[in-house]
Design an enzyme around this catalytic site. Sequence first.
Site, PDB file in Angstrom:
ATOM      1  N   GLY A 141       0.847  -1.179   0.000  1.00  0.00           N
ATOM      2  CA  GLY A 141       0.000   0.000   0.000  1.00  0.00           C
ATOM      3  C   GLY A 141       0.883   1.229   0.000  1.00  0.00           C
ATOM      4  O   GLY A 141       2.087   1.136   0.269  1.00  0.00           O
ATOM      5  N   GLN A 186       3.246   9.737   1.265  1.00  0.00           N
ATOM      6  CA  GLN A 186       4.476   8.977   1.009  1.00  0.00           C
ATOM      7  C   GLN A 186       5.048   9.228  -0.390  1.00  0.00           C
ATOM      8  O   GLN A 186       6.080   8.664  -0.745  1.00  0.00           O
ATOM      9  CB  GLN A 186       4.222   7.477   1.169  1.00  0.00           C
ATOM     10  CG  GLN A 186       4.075   7.056   2.608  1.00  0.00           C
ATOM     11  CD  GLN A 186       3.992   5.551   2.693  1.00  0.00           C
ATOM     12  OE1 GLN A 186       2.964   4.965   2.375  1.00  0.00           O
ATOM     13  NE2 GLN A 186       5.097   4.925   3.088  1.00  0.00           N
ATOM     14  N   CYS A 241       7.293  -0.606   6.567  1.00  0.00           N
ATOM     15  CA  CYS A 241       6.738   0.557   5.894  1.00  0.00           C
ATOM     16  C   CYS A 241       7.782   1.064   4.911  1.00  0.00           C
ATOM     17  O   CYS A 241       8.974   1.042   5.209  1.00  0.00           O
ATOM     18  CB  CYS A 241       6.422   1.634   6.931  1.00  0.00           C
ATOM     19  SG  CYS A 241       5.852   3.187   6.217  1.00  0.00           S
ATOM     20  N   LEU A 242       7.325   1.539   3.766  1.00  0.00           N
ATOM     21  CA  LEU A 242       8.256   2.055   2.759  1.00  0.00           C
ATOM     22  C   LEU A 242       8.984   3.312   3.248  1.00  0.00           C
ATOM     23  O   LEU A 242       9.999   3.688   2.676  1.00  0.00           O
ATOM     24  CB  LEU A 242       7.513   2.362   1.458  1.00  0.00           C
ATOM     25  CG  LEU A 242       6.859   1.164   0.758  1.00  0.00           C
ATOM     26  CD1 LEU A 242       6.052   1.635  -0.450  1.00  0.00           C
ATOM     27  CD2 LEU A 242       7.901   0.131   0.346  1.00  0.00           C
ATOM     28  N   HIS A 251      -2.941   0.530   8.243  1.00  0.00           N
ATOM     29  CA  HIS A 251      -1.594   1.097   8.079  1.00  0.00           C
ATOM     30  C   HIS A 251      -1.638   2.344   7.184  1.00  0.00           C
ATOM     31  O   HIS A 251      -1.061   3.385   7.524  1.00  0.00           O
ATOM     32  CB  HIS A 251      -0.665   0.027   7.488  1.00  0.00           C
ATOM     33  CG  HIS A 251       0.731   0.481   7.230  1.00  0.00           C
ATOM     34  ND1 HIS A 251       1.821  -0.043   7.900  1.00  0.00           N
ATOM     35  CD2 HIS A 251       1.230   1.403   6.373  1.00  0.00           C
ATOM     36  CE1 HIS A 251       2.922   0.561   7.469  1.00  0.00           C
ATOM     37  NE2 HIS A 251       2.598   1.435   6.529  1.00  0.00           N
ATOM     38  N   GLU A 252      -2.341   2.232   6.062  1.00  0.00           N
ATOM     39  CA  GLU A 252      -2.380   3.366   5.123  1.00  0.00           C
ATOM     40  C   GLU A 252      -3.190   4.526   5.676  1.00  0.00           C
ATOM     41  O   GLU A 252      -2.816   5.690   5.504  1.00  0.00           O
ATOM     42  CB  GLU A 252      -2.928   2.919   3.764  1.00  0.00           C
ATOM     43  CG  GLU A 252      -2.093   1.861   3.058  1.00  0.00           C
ATOM     44  CD  GLU A 252      -0.596   2.125   3.061  1.00  0.00           C
ATOM     45  OE1 GLU A 252      -0.196   3.304   2.972  1.00  0.00           O
ATOM     46  OE2 GLU A 252       0.181   1.160   3.181  1.00  0.00           O
ATOM     47  N   HIS A 304      -1.149   6.537   7.964  1.00  0.00           N
ATOM     48  CA  HIS A 304      -0.310   7.499   7.235  1.00  0.00           C
ATOM     49  C   HIS A 304      -1.076   8.792   6.964  1.00  0.00           C
ATOM     50  O   HIS A 304      -0.554   9.891   7.148  1.00  0.00           O
ATOM     51  CB  HIS A 304       0.122   6.922   5.879  1.00  0.00           C
ATOM     52  CG  HIS A 304       1.350   6.072   5.928  1.00  0.00           C
ATOM     53  ND1 HIS A 304       2.561   6.537   6.372  1.00  0.00           N
ATOM     54  CD2 HIS A 304       1.564   4.788   5.563  1.00  0.00           C
ATOM     55  CE1 HIS A 304       3.470   5.562   6.280  1.00  0.00           C
ATOM     56  NE2 HIS A 304       2.890   4.485   5.803  1.00  0.00           N
TER      57      HIS A 304
HETATM   58 NI    NI Z   1       3.763   2.683   5.399  1.00  0.00          NI
END
Ligand code: NI
Length: 188
Positions: free
Chosen positions: A47, A52, A100-101, A141-142, A145
């Site tokens: 995601g 991000q 997480c990215l 999670h998203e 963010h």
């Molecule tokens: Ni993330």
Amino acid sequence: MAIRPIPQIGDPVLRRPTDLVTDVDDPEFQRLVDDMIETMREAQGAGIAANQVGVSLRVCVIGVEENERYPYKPALPLTVLVNPTIERLDDERWLNNEGCLSVPVRGDLYRWMNIRVTATDRYGEPIDKIYRGLSAGTVQHEVDHLDGMLVIDRMDDRRSISTWDNFREHGMDAYLERIGPIIERTEP
Ligand code: NI
């Protein structure tokens, strides 16, 4: 479409709650969504949220195909969530381990098992959907963010934090055993 750089933890854009999307017909917004999809795929994410890629708007993309980064995650259709809100359906929680990215480590944190998501798609069509298990975790999670939260904020047991390499070597087997029953109940 273009791959955009992914801000890393410490970048204020990740901590600012995002603004509601007001115009899905704006070509710049549609380009943003295309770029988020491409950036997520390139980075092997499950995601990605707009902040991000540095844009403080309340839109995220989720989707798991075959994925080297998350080989254990059940498939999740590519879905764009515009202005999403989450309602948990009950009190059941489960202990996930997330990366997480935008964060170089991963660790344990609790997620709701059963949630209902209300949003629109990228063209403004309403979405009202139940997610369970790992897919519910990805959505939470998203949406975190989009609210300016990062996974480390939820990691109560900081001794669970590890690099990806060390997790693969020392943590993955126990994790897969722990989440086996959750994978069974994951929807979609
Ligand atoms: Ni993330």
